[in-house]
Design a protein around this motif. Sequence first.
Motif, PDB file in Angstrom:
ATOM      1  N   ASP A   1     -11.389  -4.354   1.810  1.00 30.87           N
ATOM      2  CA  ASP A   1     -10.516  -3.484   2.599  1.00 30.87           C
ATOM      3  C   ASP A   1      -9.593  -2.640   1.725  1.00 30.87           C
ATOM      4  O   ASP A   1      -9.197  -1.539   2.108  1.00 30.87           O
ATOM      5  N   LEU A   2      -9.232  -3.174   0.563  1.00 29.58           N
ATOM      6  CA  LEU A   2      -8.257  -2.502  -0.296  1.00 29.58           C
ATOM      7  C   LEU A   2      -8.874  -1.467  -1.226  1.00 29.58           C
ATOM      8  O   LEU A   2      -8.161  -0.824  -2.004  1.00 29.58           O
TER       9      LEU A   2
ATOM     10  N   GLY B   1      -9.876   1.785  -2.758  1.00 24.81           N
ATOM     11  CA  GLY B   1      -9.213   3.075  -2.616  1.00 24.81           C
ATOM     12  C   GLY B   1      -7.710   2.987  -2.727  1.00 24.81           C
ATOM     13  O   GLY B   1      -7.026   4.013  -2.757  1.00 24.81           O
ATOM     14  N   THR B   2      -7.185   1.775  -2.796  1.00 26.52           N
ATOM     15  CA  THR B   2      -5.760   1.559  -3.042  1.00 26.52           C
ATOM     16  C   THR B   2      -5.621   0.841  -4.380  1.00 26.52           C
ATOM     17  O   THR B   2      -6.585   0.257  -4.879  1.00 26.52           O
ATOM     18  N   PRO B   3      -4.416   0.822  -4.966  1.00 28.20           N
ATOM     19  CA  PRO B   3      -4.230   0.095  -6.219  1.00 28.20           C
ATOM     20  C   PRO B   3      -3.865  -1.377  -6.011  1.00 28.20           C
ATOM     21  O   PRO B   3      -3.565  -2.087  -6.977  1.00 28.20           O
ATOM     22  N   VAL B   4      -3.880  -1.845  -4.770  1.00 25.30           N
ATOM     23  CA  VAL B   4      -3.479  -3.226  -4.472  1.00 25.30           C
ATOM     24  C   VAL B   4      -4.634  -4.173  -4.777  1.00 25.30           C
ATOM     25  O   VAL B   4      -5.792  -3.907  -4.433  1.00 25.30           O
ATOM     26  N   ARG B   5      -4.314  -5.302  -5.406  1.00 25.87           N
ATOM     27  CA  ARG B   5      -5.329  -6.232  -5.885  1.00 25.87           C
ATOM     28  C   ARG B   5      -5.308  -7.536  -5.065  1.00 25.87           C
ATOM     29  O   ARG B   5      -4.308  -7.856  -4.411  1.00 25.87           O
TER      30      ARG B   5
ATOM     31  N   ILE C   1       0.840  -1.211   0.000  1.00 26.62           N
ATOM     32  CA  ILE C   1       0.000   0.000   0.000  1.00 26.62           C
ATOM     33  C   ILE C   1       0.867   1.251   0.000  1.00 26.62           C
ATOM     34  O   ILE C   1       0.592   2.213  -0.730  1.00 26.62           O
ATOM     35  N   ALA C   2       1.943   1.244   0.777  1.00 25.37           N
ATOM     36  CA  ALA C   2       2.832   2.413   0.840  1.00 25.37           C
ATOM     37  C   ALA C   2       3.490   2.690  -0.512  1.00 25.37           C
ATOM     38  O   ALA C   2       3.683   3.852  -0.886  1.00 25.37           O
ATOM     39  N   ARG C   3       3.819   1.633  -1.253  1.00 24.43           N
ATOM     40  CA  ARG C   3       4.480   1.808  -2.550  1.00 24.43           C
ATOM     41  C   ARG C   3       3.483   2.048  -3.680  1.00 24.43           C
ATOM     42  O   ARG C   3       3.864   2.365  -4.803  1.00 24.43           O
ATOM     43  N   GLY C   4       2.197   1.858  -3.409  1.00 27.29           N
ATOM     44  CA  GLY C   4       1.178   2.107  -4.414  1.00 27.29           C
ATOM     45  C   GLY C   4       1.078   1.041  -5.478  1.00 27.29           C
ATOM     46  O   GLY C   4       0.633   1.311  -6.606  1.00 27.29           O
ATOM     47  N   ARG C   5       1.463  -0.187  -5.150  1.00 23.09           N
ATOM     48  CA  ARG C   5       1.307  -1.295  -6.094  1.00 23.09           C
ATOM     49  C   ARG C   5       1.395  -2.611  -5.323  1.00 23.09           C
ATOM     50  O   ARG C   5       2.041  -2.695  -4.295  1.00 23.09           O
TER      51      ARG C   5
END
Length: 254
Positions: A171-172, A174-178, A129-133
């Motif tokens: 939960d994810l 709003g983030t770019p994590v899949r 999440i911190a790295r955006g991927r």
Amino acid sequence: MSRDLENRIALVTGASSGFGAACVDAFVAAGARVVAAGRRADRLADVAGRHPGRVHVLPLDVRDRTAVERSLAALPPGFAEVDVLVNSAGLALGLEPAQRASVDEWEQMIETNCAGLVTVTRALLPGMIARGRGHVVNIGSVAATYPYPGGNVYGATKAFVRQFTLNLKADLLGTPVRATVIEPGMAETEFSVVRFGGDAERAKKVYDGMQPLTPADVADTILWCVTRPPHVNVNAIELMPVAQAFSPFTVKRG
């Protein structure tokens, strides 16, 4: 050859054999560097030996929370910023009905298939999440949906894996994590050998007269999921060999 994972880092648990080892091979071929985690260091060394300089071997039992957290926090440069996690470590033990099954075997399945999976995920998710991927891929089973005699706790652990994955997706937002769950049917790995306590002859009979999935089939499916465009999340994939299908409900009469 496609290099869709060029400059990406993947971490695969259960990487010493089966789906995990096949994922290491597929990911390296697609350009990734891979952390191969598993309990059997000698097997991991064999996997890494096929890909000099591209694989970092990490002897690890996912049931050991302290070791998981310590090891993943200390990954070396070049392998530390994990983009893809494949939770492949898992097992089935026994095929006895619930009233005769081993509670020790039940606990081992729960500790590996559920507790180990969530511990590894929790350790790596904040960095993604911190790295955006990032992408978390969990290996489930068709046993999560279709119960069978003797499947009891194994099937229940895989239902947990499915629901945990779907809740991760929630939960994810709003983030770019899949997050993705892959649910194979019959596949010829060491799965049945482990389930039957090392009885290779009994395990072989499970696949007599049919063509099961292979580890490479499942790894190819996972590779497809993690190489979709960034805006695409594959929630779940269920796959079976053509020779496997569904049965009618059983009825005890009289």
